[in-house]
Design a protein around this motif. Sequence first.
Motif, mmCIF file in Angstrom:
data_model
loop_
_atom_site.group_PDB
_atom_site.id
_atom_site.type_symbol
_atom_site.label_atom_id
_atom_site.label_comp_id
_atom_site.label_asym_id
_atom_site.label_seq_id
_atom_site.Cartn_x
_atom_site.Cartn_y
_atom_site.Cartn_z
ATOM 1 N N TYR A 198 3.145 2.892 -2.731
ATOM 2 C CA TYR A 198 2.529 2.233 -1.579
ATOM 3 C C TYR A 198 3.063 2.813 -0.273
ATOM 4 O O TYR A 198 2.297 3.164 0.637
ATOM 5 C CB TYR A 198 2.807 0.730 -1.657
ATOM 6 N N TRP A 199 4.391 2.937 -0.173
ATOM 7 C CA TRP A 199 4.971 3.408 1.071
ATOM 8 C C TRP A 199 4.909 4.923 1.200
ATOM 9 O O TRP A 199 4.932 5.448 2.320
ATOM 10 C CB TRP A 199 6.407 2.902 1.215
ATOM 11 N N TRP A 200 4.813 5.645 0.092
ATOM 12 C CA TRP A 200 4.652 7.103 0.193
ATOM 13 C C TRP A 200 3.331 7.437 0.878
ATOM 14 O O TRP A 200 3.256 8.399 1.648
ATOM 15 C CB TRP A 200 4.699 7.744 -1.190
ATOM 16 N N MET A 201 2.299 6.638 0.648
ATOM 17 C CA MET A 201 1.021 6.875 1.308
ATOM 18 C C MET A 201 1.098 6.565 2.798
ATOM 19 O O MET A 201 0.264 7.040 3.575
ATOM 20 C CB MET A 201 -0.079 6.040 0.658
ATOM 21 N N ARG A 202 2.064 5.773 3.223
ATOM 22 C CA ARG A 202 2.173 5.393 4.624
ATOM 23 C C ARG A 202 3.266 6.158 5.365
ATOM 24 O O ARG A 202 3.081 6.528 6.511
ATOM 25 C CB ARG A 202 2.417 3.875 4.718
ATOM 26 N N ARG A 203 4.409 6.379 4.737
ATOM 27 C CA ARG A 203 5.501 7.143 5.345
ATOM 28 C C ARG A 203 6.079 8.101 4.313
ATOM 29 O O ARG A 203 7.188 7.909 3.805
ATOM 30 C CB ARG A 203 6.587 6.211 5.886
ATOM 31 N N VAL A 246 14.899 3.753 4.034
ATOM 32 C CA VAL A 246 14.307 2.455 3.700
ATOM 33 C C VAL A 246 14.391 1.510 4.891
ATOM 34 O O VAL A 246 13.427 0.829 5.252
ATOM 35 C CB VAL A 246 15.017 1.850 2.463
ATOM 36 N N ASN A 247 15.556 1.482 5.517
ATOM 37 C CA ASN A 247 15.753 0.580 6.657
ATOM 38 C C ASN A 247 14.844 0.911 7.832
ATOM 39 O O ASN A 247 14.422 0.018 8.575
ATOM 40 C CB ASN A 247 17.212 0.620 7.104
ATOM 41 N N MET A 248 14.538 2.186 8.044
ATOM 42 C CA MET A 248 13.654 2.554 9.147
ATOM 43 C C MET A 248 12.292 1.876 9.011
ATOM 44 O O MET A 248 11.653 1.513 10.002
ATOM 45 C CB MET A 248 13.469 4.074 9.215
ATOM 46 N N ILE A 249 11.849 1.692 7.761
ATOM 47 C CA ILE A 249 10.588 0.995 7.514
ATOM 48 C C ILE A 249 10.775 -0.505 7.662
ATOM 49 O O ILE A 249 10.029 -1.182 8.365
ATOM 50 C CB ILE A 249 10.056 1.334 6.110
ATOM 51 N N VAL A 250 11.794 -1.038 7.001
ATOM 52 C CA VAL A 250 12.015 -2.489 6.988
ATOM 53 C C VAL A 250 12.239 -3.025 8.390
ATOM 54 O O VAL A 250 11.742 -4.102 8.738
ATOM 55 C CB VAL A 250 13.210 -2.831 6.080
ATOM 56 N N TRP A 251 12.969 -2.279 9.212
ATOM 57 C CA TRP A 251 13.314 -2.744 10.551
ATOM 58 C C TRP A 251 12.248 -2.431 11.595
ATOM 59 O O TRP A 251 12.444 -2.696 12.780
ATOM 60 C CB TRP A 251 14.644 -2.124 10.988
ATOM 61 N N GLY A 252 11.121 -1.841 11.175
ATOM 62 C CA GLY A 252 10.027 -1.583 12.099
ATOM 63 C C GLY A 252 10.380 -0.594 13.192
ATOM 64 O O GLY A 252 10.038 -0.807 14.360
ATOM 65 N N MET A 253 11.015 0.525 12.824
ATOM 66 C CA MET A 253 11.459 1.490 13.828
ATOM 67 C C MET A 253 10.337 2.403 14.307
ATOM 68 O O MET A 253 10.544 3.192 15.230
ATOM 69 C CB MET A 253 12.615 2.330 13.263
ATOM 70 N N GLY A 254 9.166 2.316 13.682
ATOM 71 C CA GLY A 254 8.008 2.994 14.221
ATOM 72 C C GLY A 254 7.762 4.384 13.660
ATOM 73 O O GLY A 254 8.534 4.909 12.863
ATOM 74 N N PRO A 255 6.669 5.016 14.105
ATOM 75 C CA PRO A 255 6.248 6.300 13.539
ATOM 76 C C PRO A 255 7.136 7.470 13.909
ATOM 77 O O PRO A 255 7.062 8.523 13.288
ATOM 78 C CB PRO A 255 4.830 6.480 14.113
ATOM 79 N N LEU A 278 5.296 16.861 4.193
ATOM 80 C CA LEU A 278 5.014 15.670 3.393
ATOM 81 C C LEU A 278 3.729 14.982 3.848
ATOM 82 O O LEU A 278 2.980 14.454 3.018
ATOM 83 C CB LEU A 278 6.192 14.700 3.467
ATOM 84 N N VAL A 279 3.462 14.970 5.144
ATOM 85 C CA VAL A 279 2.220 14.378 5.626
ATOM 86 C C VAL A 279 1.025 15.165 5.095
ATOM 87 O O VAL A 279 0.010 14.582 4.696
ATOM 88 C CB VAL A 279 2.208 14.307 7.169
ATOM 89 N N LYS A 280 1.137 16.501 5.081
ATOM 90 C CA LYS A 280 0.051 17.322 4.527
ATOM 91 C C LYS A 280 -0.141 17.032 3.045
ATOM 92 O O LYS A 280 -1.280 16.910 2.558
ATOM 93 C CB LYS A 280 0.340 18.807 4.735
ATOM 94 N N ALA A 281 0.963 16.905 2.299
ATOM 95 C CA ALA A 281 0.857 16.592 0.867
ATOM 96 C C ALA A 281 0.197 15.235 0.667
ATOM 97 O O ALA A 281 -0.633 15.059 -0.231
ATOM 98 C CB ALA A 281 2.241 16.619 0.226
ATOM 99 N N ARG A 282 0.551 14.251 1.514
ATOM 100 C CA ARG A 282 -0.073 12.937 1.436
ATOM 101 C C ARG A 282 -1.569 13.021 1.697
ATOM 102 O O ARG A 282 -2.384 12.440 0.975
ATOM 103 C CB ARG A 282 0.611 12.002 2.429
ATOM 104 N N ASP A 283 -1.939 13.749 2.745
ATOM 105 C CA ASP A 283 -3.350 13.865 3.099
ATOM 106 C C ASP A 283 -4.142 14.595 2.016
ATOM 107 O O ASP A 283 -5.285 14.227 1.713
ATOM 108 C CB ASP A 283 -3.490 14.592 4.438
#
Length: 349
Positions: A129-134, A283-292, A318-323
């Motif tokens: 789930y989170w790999w598709m987002r970050r 993990v914390n960067m996502i949980v704490w809402g540190m942004g893009p 990684l963004v290219k691989a996700r896309d």
Amino acid sequence: MEQLDLFADLGEPEAPKAGKAITLPKPTAGQWANTAAKPQPQQPALIPEAPRRPRPEFAISPADGAAFGEKVSTAWHQAHGGNRMEIPLGIVATLALWPQKGYPRTLAEFLRGLDAQQLVACVREVAAYWWMRRPDLIDTASVLFRWAEQDTYAANELQAIRATFHAALDANALDHTGHEDPELNADIDLMSWAVTSLRHHTARQGLGEYHTPPEVCDMMAAQIIGRDPEAIHDGYSILDPCAGTGGMFRSAAQHVRGLGKDPARLTWFAQEIDPYSAAGCAVNMIVWGMGPNAMVACGDTLAEGDMWNRAVEHRRMLVKARDDAAAAMAIARAVRQVERLVSQGSEAA
């Protein structure tokens, strides 16, 4: 403050510029040496922490960080889980990253009803789930999730996995990370307490791993950032060359929020040599809402220096691989829909 849409376009973050970046310092051993016999210069008054809004209470009060880490570590070792600390750390990361927010008691009861294999599947699903987002952050944190891709597990591992999930739930992990508002998910660094509790003290000594106490982080963040909201503006950069799991970032982000600013609009860049701590920081960067514009690089700061360019390239890859993966899934879905329509037409004929 609401969580930003992390699935939005991840553009290239602006490189830190002189005069717009804060590099967070680390306390040295000399600061804490015995200096009672020496006259000390008068210290300036500490800058008080910016006020925060009250935290809403859930059904059960959250445990403190030390108690949480101890319960997770005890459950894993009493169930004879072995020395693979990435498994209990991955369990804590899975609960912290669970995307359903706001219903900790209901979610906890649901997870308690699953068997060990189903819980392993939850680890895989959360990572996907989170790999598709970050994808950049989850790739850095992949050491905490790769174990869930195994085909088989020893009986003691399955028992320990379920026991550790239950211990983390009993210690109210979801009360710490189950809010829609990331500000309320940043009161305690659960990943730090899990890492330090699971790693043997001699291993910590060998690595020179000493996570800065959260109270010290709060004080340092308040002193460094100050109380002027105008000093922190969009595009500002905050860097930590020895980040651990991001404890200084947690304090800095909460202080920025107290000034009425959104930390998700700043650039956060962490460097950390230990893969487990770097994974926890991601993990914390996502949980704490540190942004893009939050990035984490795993490497030796003393040997490699500034890893900004490497982190940006890693993110781009990684963004290219996700896309590419998303495009392939869209094509596969379209093909299946066409095949279904052809099949229905053939049956009708």
